[in-house]
Motif scaffolding. Sequence first.
Motif, PDB file in Angstrom:
ATOM      1  N   UNK A  78      10.908  60.955  62.338  1.00  0.00           N
ATOM      2  CA  UNK A  78      11.314  62.186  62.125  1.00  0.00           C
ATOM      3  C   UNK A  78      12.823  62.630  62.516  1.00  0.00           C
ATOM      4  N   UNK A  79      13.492  62.694  61.292  1.00  0.00           N
ATOM      5  CA  UNK A  79      14.657  62.910  61.142  1.00  0.00           C
ATOM      6  C   UNK A  79      15.423  64.263  61.375  1.00  0.00           C
ATOM      7  N   UNK A  80      16.402  64.560  62.163  1.00  0.00           N
ATOM      8  CA  UNK A  80      16.783  65.861  62.595  1.00  0.00           C
ATOM      9  C   UNK A  80      18.306  65.844  62.713  1.00  0.00           C
ATOM     10  N   UNK A  81      19.021  65.342  61.725  1.00  0.00           N
ATOM     11  CA  UNK A  81      20.529  64.979  61.842  1.00  0.00           C
ATOM     12  C   UNK A  81      21.395  66.292  62.597  1.00  0.00           C
ATOM     13  N   UNK A  82      21.135  67.531  62.179  1.00  0.00           N
ATOM     14  CA  UNK A  82      22.135  68.535  62.485  1.00  0.00           C
ATOM     15  C   UNK A  82      22.053  68.994  64.028  1.00  0.00           C
ATOM     16  N   UNK A  83      21.168  68.779  64.737  1.00  0.00           N
ATOM     17  CA  UNK A  83      20.895  69.064  65.932  1.00  0.00           C
ATOM     18  C   UNK A  83      19.841  68.106  66.745  1.00  0.00           C
ATOM     19  N   UNK A  84      19.947  67.865  67.753  1.00  0.00           N
ATOM     20  CA  UNK A  84      18.760  67.128  68.439  1.00  0.00           C
ATOM     21  C   UNK A  84      17.541  67.829  68.776  1.00  0.00           C
ATOM     22  N   UNK A 143      10.353  73.582  67.145  1.00  0.00           N
ATOM     23  CA  UNK A 143       9.232  73.231  66.211  1.00  0.00           C
ATOM     24  C   UNK A 143       9.337  71.489  66.148  1.00  0.00           C
ATOM     25  N   UNK A 144      10.086  70.989  65.996  1.00  0.00           N
ATOM     26  CA  UNK A 144      10.263  69.458  65.595  1.00  0.00           C
ATOM     27  C   UNK A 144       9.746  68.737  66.997  1.00  0.00           C
ATOM     28  N   UNK A 145      10.219  69.104  68.020  1.00  0.00           N
ATOM     29  CA  UNK A 145       9.774  68.576  69.388  1.00  0.00           C
ATOM     30  C   UNK A 145       8.230  68.596  69.748  1.00  0.00           C
ATOM     31  N   UNK A 146       7.783  69.777  69.561  1.00  0.00           N
ATOM     32  CA  UNK A 146       6.349  70.073  69.656  1.00  0.00           C
ATOM     33  C   UNK A 146       5.640  69.369  68.537  1.00  0.00           C
ATOM     34  N   UNK A 204      24.558  61.355  67.252  1.00  0.00           N
ATOM     35  CA  UNK A 204      25.494  61.745  68.298  1.00  0.00           C
ATOM     36  C   UNK A 204      27.012  61.221  68.160  1.00  0.00           C
ATOM     37  N   UNK A 205      27.711  61.972  68.773  1.00  0.00           N
ATOM     38  CA  UNK A 205      29.160  61.300  68.816  1.00  0.00           C
ATOM     39  C   UNK A 205      29.169  60.387  69.867  1.00  0.00           C
ATOM     40  N   UNK A 218       6.512  58.793  72.025  1.00  0.00           N
ATOM     41  CA  UNK A 218       7.434  59.394  71.422  1.00  0.00           C
ATOM     42  C   UNK A 218       8.547  59.050  71.856  1.00  0.00           C
ATOM     43  N   UNK A 219       9.670  58.879  70.981  1.00  0.00           N
ATOM     44  CA  UNK A 219      11.042  57.816  71.525  1.00  0.00           C
ATOM     45  C   UNK A 219      11.924  58.892  70.939  1.00  0.00           C
ATOM     46  N   UNK A 220      13.174  59.201  71.482  1.00  0.00           N
ATOM     47  CA  UNK A 220      14.281  59.801  70.971  1.00  0.00           C
ATOM     48  C   UNK A 220      15.433  59.065  70.810  1.00  0.00           C
ATOM     49  N   UNK A 221      15.880  58.727  69.489  1.00  0.00           N
ATOM     50  CA  UNK A 221      16.724  57.784  69.156  1.00  0.00           C
ATOM     51  C   UNK A 221      18.194  58.602  68.707  1.00  0.00           C
ATOM     52  N   UNK A 222      19.188  58.505  69.608  1.00  0.00           N
ATOM     53  CA  UNK A 222      20.419  59.219  69.184  1.00  0.00           C
ATOM     54  C   UNK A 222      21.384  58.099  68.708  1.00  0.00           C
ATOM     55  N   UNK A 223      21.723  58.301  67.426  1.00  0.00           N
ATOM     56  CA  UNK A 223      22.408  57.261  66.661  1.00  0.00           C
ATOM     57  C   UNK A 223      23.942  57.695  66.694  1.00  0.00           C
TER      58      UNK A 223
END
Length: 190
Positions: free
Chosen positions: A5-11, A27-30, A48-49, A61-66
Amino acid sequence: MRIAMLSLHTSPMEQPGAGDAGGMNVYIRNLAYALSELGHEVHLVTRSADPTRTEQVMDRVWMHELQVAPGRRVSKDGLYGLIDEAAAVREHFHDLPVDVIHAHYWLSGMLGLELATAWHIPLVVSLHTSAAAKEAESGIAEPAARKEGERHLLAAAQRVIANTPVEAEQLRRHYRVPQDKLDVVLPGVE
């Protein structure tokens, strides 16, 4: 099913009201949490910077901050120029195959389209808002890159998810999205 699930503009993990974070984050998180409760594996992907990191936020569920644009904070309006750089996500997921990409917002969709094509998997897109609808309602012109990007993205995606019947009608009217690839999935209420 394994879903990126891609959400580039904000986590999706950001608190609404912080920076560009808002209702779409919730919405995305839920949605990720609900899909995991149905037995699916969900990999939330954002930029992420800071250095790349992965964290399991709940069962399946995993959160990947690239890391994209190291050391720089980039506004939502400046993200289009980072799409090529963000394609490094391909390397991150090299050993973690996914079955489908669900991209949220047009910027994530542009990267999602590139990845789905390279990986030969389906792309699902939720725009949440479109340039054509914003222009029609406000009369204020949206960037040409966004309008053309949305047109290309919606034509190429295998499925398009609208949050409301009104959004679905806007996508049909302004972008000619065929009814047979357009679904309405109303957001839940907590």
